[in-house]
Design a protein around this motif. Structure first.
Motif, PDB file in Angstrom:
ATOM      1  N   ILE A   1      -0.745  74.824  39.510  1.00  0.00           N
ATOM      2  CA  ILE A   1      -0.400  73.601  39.691  1.00  0.00           C
ATOM      3  C   ILE A   1       0.728  73.164  38.591  1.00  0.00           C
ATOM      4  O   ILE A   1       1.652  72.538  38.708  1.00  0.00           O
ATOM      5  CB  ILE A   1      -1.636  72.581  39.408  1.00  0.00           C
ATOM      6  CG1 ILE A   1      -2.347  72.335  40.631  1.00  0.00           C
ATOM      7  CG2 ILE A   1      -1.098  71.250  39.010  1.00  0.00           C
ATOM      8  CD1 ILE A   1      -3.866  71.970  40.353  1.00  0.00           C
ATOM      9  N   LEU A   2       0.548  73.811  37.323  1.00  0.00           N
ATOM     10  CA  LEU A   2       1.415  73.583  36.280  1.00  0.00           C
ATOM     11  C   LEU A   2       2.889  74.040  36.454  1.00  0.00           C
ATOM     12  O   LEU A   2       3.873  73.559  36.091  1.00  0.00           O
ATOM     13  CB  LEU A   2       0.885  74.067  34.986  1.00  0.00           C
ATOM     14  CG  LEU A   2      -0.341  73.449  34.565  1.00  0.00           C
ATOM     15  CD1 LEU A   2      -1.054  74.254  33.486  1.00  0.00           C
ATOM     16  CD2 LEU A   2       0.002  72.331  33.723  1.00  0.00           C
ATOM     17  N   ILE A   3       2.738  75.259  37.426  1.00  0.00           N
ATOM     18  CA  ILE A   3       3.959  75.807  37.693  1.00  0.00           C
ATOM     19  C   ILE A   3       4.832  75.087  39.092  1.00  0.00           C
ATOM     20  O   ILE A   3       6.113  75.053  38.930  1.00  0.00           O
ATOM     21  CB  ILE A   3       3.893  77.206  38.070  1.00  0.00           C
ATOM     22  CG1 ILE A   3       3.426  77.879  36.764  1.00  0.00           C
ATOM     23  CG2 ILE A   3       5.160  77.778  38.576  1.00  0.00           C
ATOM     24  CD1 ILE A   3       2.715  79.263  37.164  1.00  0.00           C
ATOM     25  N   PHE A   4       3.988  74.831  39.834  1.00  0.00           N
ATOM     26  CA  PHE A   4       4.674  74.431  41.277  1.00  0.00           C
ATOM     27  C   PHE A   4       4.974  73.016  41.372  1.00  0.00           C
ATOM     28  O   PHE A   4       5.633  72.579  42.014  1.00  0.00           O
ATOM     29  CB  PHE A   4       3.830  75.026  42.390  1.00  0.00           C
ATOM     30  CG  PHE A   4       4.199  76.637  42.291  1.00  0.00           C
ATOM     31  CD1 PHE A   4       5.334  76.954  43.111  1.00  0.00           C
ATOM     32  CD2 PHE A   4       3.308  77.519  41.908  1.00  0.00           C
ATOM     33  CE1 PHE A   4       5.726  78.514  43.263  1.00  0.00           C
ATOM     34  CE2 PHE A   4       3.651  78.952  41.963  1.00  0.00           C
ATOM     35  CZ  PHE A   4       4.647  79.381  42.594  1.00  0.00           C
ATOM     36  N   VAL A   5       3.996  72.231  40.953  1.00  0.00           N
ATOM     37  CA  VAL A   5       3.917  70.591  41.077  1.00  0.00           C
ATOM     38  C   VAL A   5       5.462  70.208  40.535  1.00  0.00           C
ATOM     39  O   VAL A   5       5.912  69.398  41.147  1.00  0.00           O
ATOM     40  CB  VAL A   5       2.868  69.909  40.320  1.00  0.00           C
ATOM     41  CG1 VAL A   5       3.077  68.466  40.459  1.00  0.00           C
ATOM     42  CG2 VAL A   5       1.630  70.279  41.276  1.00  0.00           C
ATOM     43  N   PRO A   6       5.941  70.479  39.228  1.00  0.00           N
ATOM     44  CA  PRO A   6       7.322  70.137  38.849  1.00  0.00           C
ATOM     45  C   PRO A   6       8.351  70.700  39.803  1.00  0.00           C
ATOM     46  O   PRO A   6       9.337  70.025  39.622  1.00  0.00           O
ATOM     47  CB  PRO A   6       7.438  70.825  37.403  1.00  0.00           C
ATOM     48  CG  PRO A   6       5.943  70.918  37.096  1.00  0.00           C
ATOM     49  CD  PRO A   6       5.171  71.500  38.033  1.00  0.00           C
ATOM     50  N   ILE A   7       7.974  71.698  40.703  1.00  0.00           N
ATOM     51  CA  ILE A   7       9.066  72.167  41.436  1.00  0.00           C
ATOM     52  C   ILE A   7       9.249  71.149  42.817  1.00  0.00           C
ATOM     53  O   ILE A   7      10.439  70.792  42.985  1.00  0.00           O
ATOM     54  CB  ILE A   7       8.886  73.708  41.902  1.00  0.00           C
ATOM     55  CG1 ILE A   7       9.246  74.536  40.810  1.00  0.00           C
ATOM     56  CG2 ILE A   7      10.042  74.027  42.929  1.00  0.00           C
ATOM     57  CD1 ILE A   7       8.609  75.964  41.110  1.00  0.00           C
TER      58      ILE A   7
ATOM     59  N   THR B   1      -3.512  65.150  46.669  1.00  0.00           N
ATOM     60  CA  THR B   1      -4.458  65.873  47.290  1.00  0.00           C
ATOM     61  C   THR B   1      -4.205  66.949  48.207  1.00  0.00           C
ATOM     62  O   THR B   1      -4.872  67.862  48.275  1.00  0.00           O
ATOM     63  CB  THR B   1      -5.193  64.518  48.142  1.00  0.00           C
ATOM     64  OG1 THR B   1      -3.942  64.188  49.010  1.00  0.00           O
ATOM     65  CG2 THR B   1      -5.500  63.520  47.197  1.00  0.00           C
ATOM     66  N   MET B   2      -2.881  66.882  48.769  1.00  0.00           N
ATOM     67  CA  MET B   2      -2.433  68.165  49.654  1.00  0.00           C
ATOM     68  C   MET B   2      -2.458  69.243  48.651  1.00  0.00           C
ATOM     69  O   MET B   2      -2.932  70.474  49.031  1.00  0.00           O
ATOM     70  CB  MET B   2      -0.992  67.891  49.988  1.00  0.00           C
ATOM     71  CG  MET B   2      -0.700  66.684  50.698  1.00  0.00           C
ATOM     72  SD  MET B   2       0.866  66.653  51.343  1.00  0.00           S
ATOM     73  CE  MET B   2       1.362  64.787  51.498  1.00  0.00           C
ATOM     74  N   VAL B   3      -2.283  69.169  47.484  1.00  0.00           N
ATOM     75  CA  VAL B   3      -1.646  70.417  46.506  1.00  0.00           C
ATOM     76  C   VAL B   3      -3.396  70.744  46.062  1.00  0.00           C
ATOM     77  O   VAL B   3      -3.578  72.124  46.203  1.00  0.00           O
ATOM     78  CB  VAL B   3      -1.127  69.958  45.320  1.00  0.00           C
ATOM     79  CG1 VAL B   3      -1.385  71.089  44.037  1.00  0.00           C
ATOM     80  CG2 VAL B   3       0.420  69.784  45.416  1.00  0.00           C
ATOM     81  N   VAL B   4      -4.100  70.001  45.681  1.00  0.00           N
ATOM     82  CA  VAL B   4      -5.608  70.523  45.373  1.00  0.00           C
ATOM     83  C   VAL B   4      -6.449  71.100  46.337  1.00  0.00           C
ATOM     84  O   VAL B   4      -6.860  72.163  46.368  1.00  0.00           O
ATOM     85  CB  VAL B   4      -6.286  69.256  44.739  1.00  0.00           C
ATOM     86  CG1 VAL B   4      -7.618  69.829  44.513  1.00  0.00           C
ATOM     87  CG2 VAL B   4      -5.528  68.878  43.489  1.00  0.00           C
TER      88      VAL B   4
END
Length: 439
Positions: free
Chosen positions: A348-354, A371-374
């Motif tokens: 999450i820390l790496i890909f959410v900012p992308i 919710t999609m990411v989690v």
């Protein structure tokens, strides 16, 4: 080749090689980030060390993140405090009369225990240790019973409270309360996806004779069983109700959860003062791992922003297609793949900012995207080669992972279909926070 390109290559190959060699992910991220910062800042060891340390400290210097160690400690107290058995009994009352009722009980138990603990691993261990022997006595094959437990355990990562949503909130600057409420719908979709597979396949996996006689669930017994489970379930009301009412923050609610679980365990007499040092050490060890991941991932995010890696990835995807639906499918496939070899916290820390800026430009609500990411990374925790819930579930059942994986495949397919339902039906995520005026 300019220094930003060199730094990007260092990150890419460093992380891939480190993971392939089995180096702990926190060490991989920390070392590659340090080397990349060294290149970006002109090969100055002192400046590199100071900047890396500063980014790591900044990453963990957050009041919001204090909720994570408290919820981890609360989960440890629940695991020891006899809560799992009471929740299993309550689940049996609710779904025990369905075809394959005892198997559905495993799913509902994991959903309820995950909801009060927020941790898939704790749920798989606690519920699996209770349900495994019961399912075996019911005649179900041991590997399939373990697969059911593994598949249903991550529903607690979606249903509040959830440590994973806390991390996403930190990265995306979104409301923790709104994320918690948004996770209810996807969490139920997860449980339903597992139960549909059970309904379709449970008969073929009953390979032995039943060794337990049915216990008649009379209204009196049902009422007594549900009453015994109410104190455990009441923690959800206290935590979520306190956040929604504004009585306390998510961090304060986590501290309240610790006190509540401690009192409950002592009242149940399943928790003693002698147990506390071990529980505190285990919680401290888990917290240190999570916080180290958060800190080094912050340094990694600094490198990626400096090297414009998010912009490059966004341009690459947009060069393939500009269709929002296709872009979302591409992102979800990437996240599902990443989740198979990376823990949800650093992922999450790496890909959410992308990806978050890209989907925001497409008009997608960041709460819905969360919710999609989690959900996608929850699939990863039960998928080889790194799925920690898979390994814990197999160990609790005293099995190797290979026979569990073989029975897990239909559940993975059903859960993947559930993910795309969550992606393309936003109201599954947004209905509850919308009704509560959080959007």
């Amino acid at each position: 080749m300019d220094v930003t390109a060199v730094a990007g290559l260092i990150l890419l190959f460093g992380i891939v090689i480190g993971i392939a060699l089995g180096v702990p992910i926190a060490i991989v991220i920390g070392v590659t980030s340090f080397v990349a910062i060294f290149v970006l800042l002109g090969n100055d060891p002192t400046t590199t060390t100071m900047n890396t340390a500063s980014e790591v400290f900044t990453g963990i210097n957050s009041f919001t993140l204090l909720a994570i160690p408290f919820f981890i400690l609360a989960g440890g107290l629940m695991n020891q405090g006899g809560i799992a058995g009471r929740l299993v009994d309550a689940a049996r009352v609710v779904v025990g009369k369905l075809p394959g009722g005892l198997v559905h009980t495993n799913v509902l138990s994991n959903t309820m225990f995950g909801a009060v603990s927020g941790a898939a691993v704790a749920s798989a261990a606690a519920v699996g240790s209770v349900m495994g022997p019961r399912l075996e006595r019911e005649g179900y094959s041991k590997p399939w019973s373990a697969a059911v437990n593994v598949a249903s355990a991550p529903s607690g990562m979606l249903i509040p409270p959830s440590n994973t949503f806390i991390v996403y909130s930190l990265v995306s600057s979104t409301s923790i309360a709104a994320l918690f409420m948004a996770g209810i719908g996807p969490g139920l979709i997860w449980a339903i996806a597992v139960m549909l597979v059970i309904a379709a396949t449970h008969k073929r996996h009953r390979t032995g004779p039943r060794r337990d006689a049915d216990i008649a669930i009379t209204p009196a017994l049902a009422a007594k069983t549900l009453w015994r489970a109410i104190p455990s379930l009441l923690m959800i009301v206290i935590v979520i109700g306190g956040i929604l009412s504004g009585f306390f923050t998510a961090t304060e609610s986590a501290a309240v959860a610790v006190v509540y679980c401690l009192v409950l365990g002592l009242l149940y007499r399943t928790l003693t003062v002698k147990d506390l040092p071990r529980i505190l050490v285990d919680a401290g060890r888990t917290t240190s791992i999570v916080m180290l991941l958060v800190g080094v991932s912050s340094a990694l995010s600094f490198v990626m922003a400096f090297a414009r890696i998010p912009d490059l990835i966004a341009d690459l995807i947009l060069n393939v297609t500009s269709e929002p639906t296709v872009i979302l499918i591409i992102i979800m496939v990437i996240l599902l793949a990443v989740g198979t070899f990376m823990d949800p916290t650093p992922a999450i820390l790496i890909f959410v900012p992308i990806f978050l800026p890209m989907v925001s430009d497409l008009g997608i609500n960041p709460i819905h995207f969360g919710t999609m990411v989690v959900y996608a990374f929850s699939v990863g925790v039960i998928t080889p080669p790194v799925g920690n819930v898979l390994f814990v579930g197999a160990r609790i059942a005293d099995l190797k992972i290979e026979p569990v994986i073989a029975r897990l495949t239909p559940f993975l397919i059903s859960l993947a279909l559930g993910l795309f339902l969550v992606v393309f039906v936003p109201q599954i995520s947004l209905a509850v926070p919308g009704l509560l005026g959080m959007l």
